[in-house]
Design an enzyme around this catalytic site. Structure first.
Site, PDB file in Angstrom:
ATOM      1  N   ARG A  21      76.940  88.345  14.898  1.00  0.00           N
ATOM      2  CA  ARG A  21      75.601  87.908  15.279  1.00  0.00           C
ATOM      3  C   ARG A  21      74.668  88.009  14.078  1.00  0.00           C
ATOM      4  O   ARG A  21      74.554  89.064  13.451  1.00  0.00           O
ATOM      5  CB  ARG A  21      75.106  88.781  16.443  1.00  0.00           C
ATOM      6  CG  ARG A  21      74.000  88.172  17.269  1.00  0.00           C
ATOM      7  CD  ARG A  21      73.651  89.066  18.454  1.00  0.00           C
ATOM      8  NE  ARG A  21      74.675  89.059  19.483  1.00  0.00           N
ATOM      9  CZ  ARG A  21      75.227  90.143  19.989  1.00  0.00           C
ATOM     10  NH1 ARG A  21      74.854  91.345  19.575  1.00  0.00           N
ATOM     11  NH2 ARG A  21      76.148  90.048  20.913  1.00  0.00           N
ATOM     12  N   HIS A  72      81.770  82.915  13.234  1.00  0.00           N
ATOM     13  CA  HIS A  72      83.061  83.529  13.519  1.00  0.00           C
ATOM     14  C   HIS A  72      83.909  83.576  12.251  1.00  0.00           C
ATOM     15  O   HIS A  72      83.869  82.649  11.430  1.00  0.00           O
ATOM     16  CB  HIS A  72      83.820  82.736  14.584  1.00  0.00           C
ATOM     17  CG  HIS A  72      83.058  82.533  15.846  1.00  0.00           C
ATOM     18  ND1 HIS A  72      82.517  83.577  16.560  1.00  0.00           N
ATOM     19  CD2 HIS A  72      82.731  81.411  16.523  1.00  0.00           C
ATOM     20  CE1 HIS A  72      81.902  83.099  17.641  1.00  0.00           C
ATOM     21  NE2 HIS A  72      82.015  81.777  17.628  1.00  0.00           N
ATOM     22  N   HIS A 131      76.200  78.773  13.886  1.00  0.00           N
ATOM     23  CA  HIS A 131      75.973  77.932  15.054  1.00  0.00           C
ATOM     24  C   HIS A 131      75.265  78.702  16.158  1.00  0.00           C
ATOM     25  O   HIS A 131      75.289  79.935  16.194  1.00  0.00           O
ATOM     26  CB  HIS A 131      77.304  77.397  15.589  1.00  0.00           C
ATOM     27  CG  HIS A 131      78.227  78.478  16.053  1.00  0.00           C
ATOM     28  ND1 HIS A 131      79.060  79.172  15.191  1.00  0.00           N
ATOM     29  CD2 HIS A 131      78.458  79.019  17.286  1.00  0.00           C
ATOM     30  CE1 HIS A 131      79.758  80.060  15.864  1.00  0.00           C
ATOM     31  NE2 HIS A 131      79.407  79.997  17.142  1.00  0.00           N
ATOM     32  N   GLU A 162      86.299  76.742  17.065  1.00  0.00           N
ATOM     33  CA  GLU A 162      86.019  76.249  18.407  1.00  0.00           C
ATOM     34  C   GLU A 162      85.440  74.848  18.353  1.00  0.00           C
ATOM     35  O   GLU A 162      85.187  74.297  17.265  1.00  0.00           O
ATOM     36  CB  GLU A 162      85.042  77.189  19.124  1.00  0.00           C
ATOM     37  CG  GLU A 162      83.680  77.299  18.458  1.00  0.00           C
ATOM     38  CD  GLU A 162      82.812  78.400  19.073  1.00  0.00           C
ATOM     39  OE1 GLU A 162      83.367  79.461  19.432  1.00  0.00           O
ATOM     40  OE2 GLU A 162      81.591  78.206  19.180  1.00  0.00           O
ATOM     41  N   GLN A 178      75.114  82.815  15.385  1.00  0.00           N
ATOM     42  CA  GLN A 178      76.305  83.595  15.049  1.00  0.00           C
ATOM     43  C   GLN A 178      77.253  82.807  14.160  1.00  0.00           C
ATOM     44  O   GLN A 178      77.061  81.620  13.900  1.00  0.00           O
ATOM     45  CB  GLN A 178      76.996  84.041  16.335  1.00  0.00           C
ATOM     46  CG  GLN A 178      77.305  82.896  17.296  1.00  0.00           C
ATOM     47  CD  GLN A 178      77.691  83.367  18.676  1.00  0.00           C
ATOM     48  OE1 GLN A 178      78.761  83.015  19.169  1.00  0.00           O
ATOM     49  NE2 GLN A 178      76.821  84.154  19.324  1.00  0.00           N
TER      50      GLN A 178
END
Length: 311
Positions: free
Chosen positions: A188, A94, A168, A111, A92
């Protein structure tokens, strides 16, 4: 006033029962995520102590801003999770804040991961093996995923910074503590043709992914800085506009000074106690709490490892 939080458990296709090692009583054997410190609408933790007992973190964030130093942000900025990858996660990416606010109505997701445990030869996907958008789109359109994804072996104690735009995935046999922006937006790219409980292939987001993948940051990782801090082992993993994430290993007694008006604390190993303004609390692996602006004098005692983060 310290805020202790009740964890929230999320079922996932790739989940298992590994989170029992954090002293949790799991509802079933397909738990993939513990939302440990969250005010996100998809899972806001309940406060377990004090005058706000029974309220959710988002409620306290809105009603008692002084606990957070009158932080002017409209939403609690961070989310702490523990992920148990009994099977590999989908690949996926972000979006960043600008794209996510425009298209999803919430902030983007940068993250980072601290590897708590990993099976031998466990690996993650971290970045892509292309240098321009044309090649990226071609690989995705033609499903050349084995060639596209960059794989890295990992071991316990490793740390990975995953800014928005980074392709990642966590591989099977890995447990991580994740600190992230408070967002639940994920695009995704590939899911190994797995089906959900209804027998349907899970949705992919290929067009969105092609727009937000940043091929200029295929290795965005940071170098942790280690210090001996008042006789204790201290590691600063990352510090930037989104969050600072530290690890503190305490052996004995340690007087702690908060680095910010409030910070998020996760006990990742050991047990002991924390005394906050003369009030003593027992702590052990699996406990999560927020040291608020009200908490002035803080003393840890025992043999414990902590992950501490703040925005």
């Amino acid at each position: 006033m310290v805020l202790f939080l009740k964890p929230i458990f999320k079922e996932r296709l790739w989940g298992g029962n590994g989170l029992e090692s954090f002293n949790y009583h799991l509802p079933n054997n397909t738990i993939g995520e513990c939302w440990a410190i969250s005010a996100h609408p998809h899972g806001a933790n309940i406060i377990e102590n004090g005058k706000h007992k029974g309220q959710t973190l988002d409620q306290v964030w809105s009603s008692d801003k002084e606990l957070f130093g009158n932080d002017e942000r409209d939403k609690f900025p961070l989310l702490t999770k523990i992920l148990d990858a009994n099977d590999k996660l989908s690949v996926q990416v972000h979006p960043d804040d600008a794209f996510a606010l425009e298209h999803e109505g919430e902030y983007g997701k940068t993250e980072c991961w601290y590897i708590l445990s990993a099976a031998e030869d466990a690996e993650i996907i971290y970045g892509v093996n292309v240098e321009n958008k044309e090649d990226l789109n071609n690989y995705i359109d033609n499903k050349k995923f084995d060639q596209l994804f960059r794989k890295i072996k990992v071991k316990p104690g490793d740390f990975y910074y995953v800014p928005a735009g980074t392709v990642h995935a966590i591989g099977s046999g890995i447990m991580i503590l994740e600190t992230q922006q408070s967002s639940d937006t994920t695009y995704r790219i590939y899911d190994y043709d797995r089906k959900d409980k209804q027998g349907k292939l899970r949705e992919l987001h290929l067009e969105q992914s092609k727009k937000v993948i940043n091929i200029n940051q295929n290795n965005p990782n940071v170098t942790p800085k280690e210090y001996n801090y008042q006789g204790q082992k201290f590691t600063e993993f990352v510090s930037n506009e989104f969050f600072t994430v530290d690890k503190l290993k305490i052996d004995g007694e340690f007087d702690y000074t908060k680095p910010n008006v409030y910070c998020l604390v996760s006990i990742i190993d050991g047990h002991g106690s924390v005394t906050i303004d003369s009030e003593k609390y027992n702590i052990e692996k699996g406990r999560h709490f927020i040291l608020t602006n009200d908490d002035k004098t803080i003393t840890f005692k025992g043999d414990v490892e902590l992950i501490i983060s703040y925005a």
